[in-house]
Motif scaffolding. Structure first.
Motif, PDB file in Angstrom:
ATOM      1  N   UNK A   3       0.855  -1.182   0.000  1.00  8.38           N
ATOM      2  CA  UNK A   3       0.000   0.000   0.000  1.00  8.38           C
ATOM      3  C   UNK A   3       0.889   1.229   0.000  1.00  8.38           C
ATOM      4  N   UNK A   4       0.632   2.131  -0.943  1.00  8.76           N
ATOM      5  CA  UNK A   4       1.364   3.387  -1.015  1.00  8.76           C
ATOM      6  C   UNK A   4       0.370   4.532  -1.100  1.00  8.76           C
ATOM      7  N   UNK A   5       0.524   5.492  -0.231  1.00  6.37           N
ATOM      8  CA  UNK A   5      -0.246   6.734  -0.277  1.00  6.37           C
ATOM      9  C   UNK A   5       0.783   7.825  -0.509  1.00  6.37           C
ATOM     10  N   UNK A   6       0.571   8.640  -1.546  1.00  6.08           N
ATOM     11  CA  UNK A   6       1.579   9.628  -1.913  1.00  6.08           C
ATOM     12  C   UNK A   6       0.947  11.004  -2.121  1.00  6.08           C
ATOM     13  N   UNK A   7       1.297  11.945  -1.267  1.00  2.00           N
ATOM     14  CA  UNK A   7       0.859  13.326  -1.415  1.00  2.00           C
ATOM     15  C   UNK A   7      -0.644  13.510  -1.370  1.00  2.00           C
ATOM     16  N   UNK A  25       3.386   0.936   3.117  1.00  2.90           N
ATOM     17  CA  UNK A  25       3.235  -0.269   3.937  1.00  2.90           C
ATOM     18  C   UNK A  25       3.469  -1.468   3.027  1.00  2.90           C
ATOM     19  N   UNK A  26       4.487  -2.234   3.345  1.00  3.31           N
ATOM     20  CA  UNK A  26       4.809  -3.423   2.554  1.00  3.31           C
ATOM     21  C   UNK A  26       3.865  -4.564   2.918  1.00  3.31           C
ATOM     22  N   UNK A  27       3.787  -5.541   2.047  1.00  2.00           N
ATOM     23  CA  UNK A  27       2.977  -6.721   2.332  1.00  2.00           C
ATOM     24  C   UNK A  27       3.440  -7.328   3.647  1.00  2.00           C
ATOM     25  N   UNK A  28       2.479  -7.618   4.522  1.00  3.89           N
ATOM     26  CA  UNK A  28       2.786  -8.217   5.808  1.00  3.89           C
ATOM     27  C   UNK A  28       2.999  -7.215   6.929  1.00  3.89           C
ATOM     28  N   UNK A  29       3.161  -5.935   6.585  1.00  2.00           N
ATOM     29  CA  UNK A  29       3.311  -4.909   7.623  1.00  2.00           C
ATOM     30  C   UNK A  29       2.008  -4.761   8.398  1.00  2.00           C
ATOM     31  N   UNK A  30       2.135  -4.442   9.657  1.00  2.00           N
ATOM     32  CA  UNK A  30       0.991  -4.083  10.489  1.00  2.00           C
ATOM     33  C   UNK A  30       1.158  -2.609  10.816  1.00  2.00           C
TER      34      UNK A  30
END
Length: 135
Positions: A3-7, A25-30
């Motif tokens: 997941x990437x949120x940018x600006x 947030x990379x795969x598996x990140x909480x």
């Protein structure tokens, strides 16, 4: 999925709610979103699961801009379980709520099949929620 949120900028009724928010947030990140009431936590999540269109910026899931994907494809990649006490999930057991995540994988009149039951069971096992299935 990453997941990437940018600006990200979100406005409601011409009032800025979020300004220049970025997140990876990379795969598996909480990831936990913390902050006082009204700080934009729910607004950010609404932008991620396509309930609220940002004024600027991009939300990417698995590298794709969620607002450029067909709604069905985006729904297959993101889901939200909201804390709203007035939600449509009132009266459903945990297993039925988890099964709602399979809805975007069905056709117009599709019903849960064996693959759906396996996916729900696996999701509940991964989260340790199987003992809560009937609650």
């Amino acid at each position: 999925m990453k997941l990437t949120v940018d600006g990200l900028h979100v406005t409601l009724d011409h009032q800025p709610i979020l300004r220049d928010v970025s997140l990876d947030a990379a795969q598996g990140d909480i990831v936990g979103l913390i902050g006082p009431n009204g700080s934009g936590k729910s607004t950010l999540l609404r932008a991620v699961y396509r309930s609220l269109r940002p004024a600027q910026g991009v939300v990417r899931v698995a590298g794709d801009d969620v607002w450029k994907l067909p709604a069905r494809t985006a729904a297959r990649r993101t889901a939200a379980v909201l804390q709203d006490s007035n939600s449509n999930a009132v009266g459903l057991c945990v297993q039925e709520i988890v099964a709602l995540g399979r809805t975007p994988h069905h056709g117009l009149l599709g019903r849960d099949g064996a693959e759906d039951h396996r996916a729900v069971a696996e999701a509940m096992d991964v989260c340790g929620a199987r003992p809560l299935a009937e609650r």
